[in-house]
Design a protein around this motif. Structure first.
Motif, short mmCIF file in Angstrom:
data_model
loop_
_atom_site.label_atom_id
_atom_site.label_comp_id
_atom_site.label_asym_id
_atom_site.label_seq_id
_atom_site.Cartn_x
_atom_site.Cartn_y
_atom_site.Cartn_z
N TYR A 120 0.85 -1.20 0.00
CA TYR A 120 0.00 0.00 0.00
C TYR A 120 0.89 1.25 0.00
O TYR A 120 1.74 1.41 0.87
CB TYR A 120 -0.92 0.01 1.21
CG TYR A 120 -2.09 0.95 1.04
CD1 TYR A 120 -3.29 0.50 0.53
CD2 TYR A 120 -1.97 2.31 1.35
CE1 TYR A 120 -4.37 1.36 0.35
CE2 TYR A 120 -3.03 3.18 1.16
CZ TYR A 120 -4.22 2.70 0.67
OH TYR A 120 -5.27 3.56 0.47
N PRO A 121 0.70 2.18 -0.96
CA PRO A 121 1.57 3.36 -1.04
C PRO A 121 1.35 4.31 0.14
O PRO A 121 0.26 4.84 0.32
CB PRO A 121 1.17 4.00 -2.37
CG PRO A 121 -0.21 3.51 -2.65
CD PRO A 121 -0.30 2.14 -2.04
N ARG A 122 2.38 4.50 0.92
CA ARG A 122 2.25 5.33 2.12
C ARG A 122 1.95 6.79 1.79
O ARG A 122 1.27 7.49 2.54
CB ARG A 122 3.54 5.25 2.96
CG ARG A 122 3.87 3.85 3.48
CD ARG A 122 2.71 3.28 4.31
NE ARG A 122 3.09 2.05 4.99
CZ ARG A 122 2.81 0.84 4.55
NH1 ARG A 122 2.17 0.69 3.39
NH2 ARG A 122 3.16 -0.23 5.23
N HIS A 123 2.45 7.27 0.63
CA HIS A 123 2.20 8.67 0.29
C HIS A 123 0.73 8.93 -0.04
O HIS A 123 0.29 10.07 -0.03
CB HIS A 123 3.10 9.12 -0.86
CG HIS A 123 3.11 8.19 -2.03
ND1 HIS A 123 3.68 6.94 -1.99
CD2 HIS A 123 2.63 8.33 -3.29
CE1 HIS A 123 3.56 6.34 -3.16
NE2 HIS A 123 2.92 7.16 -3.96
N ARG A 128 -5.63 10.95 2.15
CA ARG A 128 -6.89 10.19 2.21
C ARG A 128 -8.07 11.01 2.73
O ARG A 128 -9.22 10.60 2.57
CB ARG A 128 -6.72 8.95 3.09
CG ARG A 128 -6.35 9.20 4.52
CD ARG A 128 -6.27 7.88 5.27
NE ARG A 128 -5.73 8.01 6.61
CZ ARG A 128 -5.65 7.04 7.48
NH1 ARG A 128 -6.09 5.84 7.15
NH2 ARG A 128 -5.14 7.23 8.68
N ALA A 129 -7.81 12.19 3.31
CA ALA A 129 -8.92 13.04 3.74
C ALA A 129 -9.63 13.66 2.54
O ALA A 129 -10.79 14.06 2.64
CB ALA A 129 -8.41 14.14 4.67
N VAL A 142 -1.82 5.88 -8.43
CA VAL A 142 -1.33 5.65 -9.78
C VAL A 142 0.19 5.73 -9.81
O VAL A 142 0.88 4.87 -10.39
CB VAL A 142 -1.96 6.65 -10.77
CG1 VAL A 142 -1.30 6.53 -12.15
CG2 VAL A 142 -3.45 6.40 -10.89
N ALA A 143 0.73 6.76 -9.17
CA ALA A 143 2.19 6.91 -9.13
C ALA A 143 2.84 5.72 -8.43
O ALA A 143 3.90 5.23 -8.86
CB ALA A 143 2.56 8.21 -8.40
#
Length: 294
Positions: A120-123, A128-129, A142-143
Motif C-alpha cells: 500500500y503506497p504510504r504517500h 486520504r482526507a 497511480v504513481a
C-alpha cells in the motif's frame, strides 16, 4: 481432444467444415435469421482460420486471483478493479480479453498480510482526507503502481540481483480484498502454462514481484448448439474484434512465451499505458464537468 487444426476427427476441425456446409445450404437471397446467423458464423470461422494459418493453436482461459490491502470498498475497487493491477497482453491492455469481478473481503495469512501492507503506497495516506476522483489520493495510487511496474521491469532486467527497495513505513489500518480475473489467450502445444504465468506476472506488488496467482487454467474448444446440437467453434462466440485481439497477441508472443525480456517489455509498456490512461480519463472528466457555453 485435438487442437485447432490438429486432425479431421477433432471437434474444432469438424466445426469448421460444418459451418461451411450450413452456410452453403441457404440461397443467396435468403435473409432469414437462421441464414444470417449461419453466414456470420462461417465468416467468423473463416477469418479465424486465415489468422491461424495452419498453426496448431488453442483458445485458453486463465483464472487469476489478486489480493490487495485497501481502506474500504471504494479504495479496493480503485486498486483492484479499475485501471491498476490489470492484466496486460503482449499488445498491451486488452479489456475485451479479460473480465474482473468486484472486490470481496478476504482473509489472508500473516506473511501475506505483511506483503500486502507493504504494497500500500504510504504517500497516498497523507491524502486520504480528500478522495476526490482524479485528485491527489488517486494520483498517489497511480504513481505508486507505476513505480511498482518500473521495479518489476528492473527486476527482470537486473544482472546482479533485484534492485534495492526502501522498507515501508508503519502499516496503516487496512482490510484485505480479492478479485478474480478471467483472461483469454491463445497458446500452442505445451505453451499454455507459460503464457498464463506471463499474463499473471503483469500484475505486480509494490516491490515489482508477481502478485496474481493462477487459480485455474482451461481450454475452450467450443460448445454444442442448444438449438440443433452442432458444435460451435469458439470463433463464433468471440466475434471479430476479440478474435483479432487474440491473434495479434499470439503473433507477438509465438516465438518467446514466458521469456523474461519479453515480460520486461510488457511491463515497460504498461508503465506508459497506466499513466496515460489515468491522465486521459482525468482530462475527459474535467471537460465533461466544465460549464457549457450557450
Amino acid at each position: 481432444m485435438a487442437l485447432s487444426g490438429g486432425g479431421d476427427w477433432s471437434p474444432l476441425s469438424r466445426a469448421v467444415d460444418a459451418a461451411r456446409i450450413r452456410a452453403g445450404r441457404f440461397e443467396p437471397g435468403d435473409w432469414s435469421d437462421l441464414a444470417c446467423r449461419a453466414r456470420q458464423e462461417a465468416v467468423d470461422i473463416e477469418a479465424w482460420e486465415r489468422r491461424r494459418h495452419s498453426r496448431t493453436v488453442r483458445l485458453w482461459i486463465a483464472h487469476l486471483e489478486v489480493q490487495a490491502a485497501a481502506l474500504d470498498a471504494a479504495d479496493a475497487h480503485f486498486r483492484l478493479a479499475g485501471n491498476l493491477r490489470q492484466v496486460h497482453h503482449r499488445t498491451g491492455r486488452q479489456p475485451e480479453l479479460s473480465a474482473v469481478d468486484e472486490p470481496a473481503r478476504c482473509l489472508v495469512a500473516t506473511g501475506e498480510r505483511r506483503r500486502l501492507d507493504a504494497d500500500y503506497p504510504r504517500h497516498a495516506l497523507a491524502c486520504r482526507a480528500d478522495r476526490e476522483p482524479y485528485g491527489p489520493f488517486e494520483r498517489a495510487h497511480v504513481a505508486g503502481y507505476v513505480a511498482a511496474l518500473i521495479a518489476g521491469r528492473a527486476r527482470l532486467l537486473a544482472r546482479h540481483g533485484a534492485p534495492a527497495l526502501a522498507p515501508p513505513g508503519p502499516a496503516p489500518p487496512l482490510a484485505y480484498w480479492r478479485v478474480r480475473h478471467r483472461v483469454l489467450f491463445l497458446a500452442g502445444p505445451g505453451e499454455a502454462p507459460l503464457r498464463a504465468a506471463e499474463l499473471a506476472a503483469t500484475i505486480v506488488d509494490g516491490a515489482g514481484q508477481a502478485l496474481a496467482l493462477i487459480a485455474g487454467l482451461e481450454a475452450d474448444d467450443g460448445r454444442p448448439s442448444p438449438a440443433d446440437g452442432h458444435w460451435i467453434h469458439p470463433a463464433a462466440d468471440l466475434g471479430p474484434f476479440r478474435a483479432v485481439a487474440l491473434w495479434d497477441d499470439y503473433d507477438a508472443a509465438e516465438h518467446d512465451p514466458g521469456e523474461p525480456a519479453a515480460l520486461a517489455a510488457v511491463l515497460g509498456r504498461a508503465v506508459r499505458e497506466v499513466g496515460a490512461t489515468f491522465a486521459q480519463e482525468r482530462t475527459s472528466a474535467r471537460r465533461d464537468a466544465a460549464p457549457r457555453k450557450i
